[in-house]
Design a protein around this motif. Sequence first.
Motif, PDB file in Angstrom:
ATOM      1  N   ARG A 229       1.441  -0.978   0.227  1.00 55.60           N
ATOM      2  CA  ARG A 229       0.015   0.348   0.216  1.00 55.60           C
ATOM      3  C   ARG A 229       0.954   1.209  -0.531  1.00 55.60           C
ATOM      4  NH1 ARG A 229      -4.003  -2.010   3.966  1.00 55.60           N
ATOM      5  NH2 ARG A 229      -5.838  -2.965   2.537  1.00 55.60           N
ATOM      6  N   ASN A 230       2.165   1.530   0.215  1.00 58.85           N
ATOM      7  CA  ASN A 230       2.976   1.815  -0.168  1.00 58.85           C
ATOM      8  C   ASN A 230       3.595   2.524  -1.213  1.00 58.85           C
ATOM      9  OD1 ASN A 230       3.181   2.224   2.697  1.00 58.85           O
ATOM     10  ND2 ASN A 230       3.667  -0.424   2.614  1.00 58.85           N
ATOM     11  N   SER A 231       4.701   3.805  -1.749  1.00 56.33           N
ATOM     12  CA  SER A 231       4.948   4.250  -3.022  1.00 56.33           C
ATOM     13  C   SER A 231       5.817   3.025  -3.697  1.00 56.33           C
ATOM     14  CB  SER A 231       5.995   5.469  -2.268  1.00 56.33           C
ATOM     15  OG  SER A 231       6.629   5.563  -1.500  1.00 56.33           O
TER      16      SER A 231
ATOM     17  N   ILE B  32      -1.160  -3.835   5.433  1.00 52.08           N
ATOM     18  CA  ILE B  32      -1.728  -4.980   4.815  1.00 52.08           C
ATOM     19  C   ILE B  32      -1.700  -5.726   6.289  1.00 52.08           C
ATOM     20  CG2 ILE B  32      -2.480  -7.489   3.551  1.00 52.08           C
ATOM     21  CD1 ILE B  32      -0.882  -5.602   1.550  1.00 52.08           C
ATOM     22  N   THR B  33      -2.638  -6.157   7.218  1.00 46.65           N
ATOM     23  CA  THR B  33      -2.786  -6.459   8.405  1.00 46.65           C
ATOM     24  C   THR B  33      -2.514  -7.459   8.624  1.00 46.65           C
ATOM     25  OG1 THR B  33      -5.085  -6.241   8.808  1.00 46.65           O
ATOM     26  CG2 THR B  33      -4.010  -4.097   9.376  1.00 46.65           C
ATOM     27  N   ASP B  34      -2.709  -8.517   8.903  1.00 42.38           N
ATOM     28  CA  ASP B  34      -2.803  -9.955   9.522  1.00 42.38           C
ATOM     29  C   ASP B  34      -4.567 -10.826   9.538  1.00 42.38           C
ATOM     30  OD1 ASP B  34       0.121 -10.032  10.516  1.00 42.38           O
ATOM     31  OD2 ASP B  34      -0.754 -10.846  12.206  1.00 42.38           O
ATOM     32  N   ALA B  35      -5.164  -9.368   9.710  1.00 49.71           N
ATOM     33  CA  ALA B  35      -6.446  -9.744   9.974  1.00 49.71           C
ATOM     34  C   ALA B  35      -7.068 -10.105   7.922  1.00 49.71           C
ATOM     35  CB  ALA B  35      -7.137  -8.905  10.592  1.00 49.71           C
TER      36      ALA B  35
ATOM     37  N   LEU C 172       2.746 -12.618   3.960  1.00 45.14           N
ATOM     38  CA  LEU C 172       2.655 -11.460   4.485  1.00 45.14           C
ATOM     39  C   LEU C 172       3.929 -11.362   4.820  1.00 45.14           C
ATOM     40  CD1 LEU C 172       1.362  -8.996   4.571  1.00 45.14           C
ATOM     41  CD2 LEU C 172      -0.010 -10.385   7.060  1.00 45.14           C
ATOM     42  N   LEU C 173       4.940 -10.331   4.871  1.00 43.63           N
ATOM     43  CA  LEU C 173       5.785 -10.090   5.547  1.00 43.63           C
ATOM     44  C   LEU C 173       5.298  -9.105   6.809  1.00 43.63           C
ATOM     45  CD1 LEU C 173       8.410  -8.516   2.897  1.00 43.63           C
ATOM     46  CD2 LEU C 173       8.166 -10.988   3.975  1.00 43.63           C
TER      47      LEU C 173
ATOM     48  N   LEU D 260      -6.733  -6.070  -1.521  1.00 43.04           N
ATOM     49  CA  LEU D 260      -5.971  -5.685  -0.822  1.00 43.04           C
ATOM     50  C   LEU D 260      -5.574  -4.056  -0.349  1.00 43.04           C
ATOM     51  CD1 LEU D 260      -3.638  -8.143  -0.102  1.00 43.04           C
ATOM     52  CD2 LEU D 260      -5.574  -7.735   1.814  1.00 43.04           C
ATOM     53  N   GLY D 261      -6.759  -3.759  -2.072  1.00 45.05           N
ATOM     54  CA  GLY D 261      -6.390  -1.856  -1.870  1.00 45.05           C
ATOM     55  C   GLY D 261      -4.241  -1.867  -1.887  1.00 45.05           C
TER      56      GLY D 261
END
Length: 125
Positions: free
Chosen positions: A24-26, A37-40, A86-87, A112-113
């Motif tokens: 979600r970052n640049s 991005i969260t675990d959930a 997912l890191l 995940l947008g």
Amino acid sequence: ESAVAQLSTFGRFGGMSVYYYISRNSGPLVNEGRREITDAEWRAAVAADPDLAIEQPEESGPRGASSGIWAVWDSYPGGYPAWFVLLKNGDVEVKGMDEALFGKFKQLASALGARIFCETGEEFT
């Protein structure tokens, strides 16, 4: 330039980049102003895809198998399971890329947008 054209110069098709990210970052691994991005959210995106399952790989499996939250695509058309992780920094990583993986990665990024980048920071659309 199409994503397939972009991929033809990277990854398995060309050899420059090996790792690809949903972020979600640049760019991948950017620390400033992180939107993780969260675990959930990751677990929900994986649960919503009938091809994927949350599963922890064997220690002899992918790099860093003991860390992150892993998802496996057992029916990946490459002939072997494909692993996504997912890191801890909130980005999703996959090693290698082809058209099938890119299609799955696009679905996950949309859910995940987020956006897709290679390790050099180039964005794939």
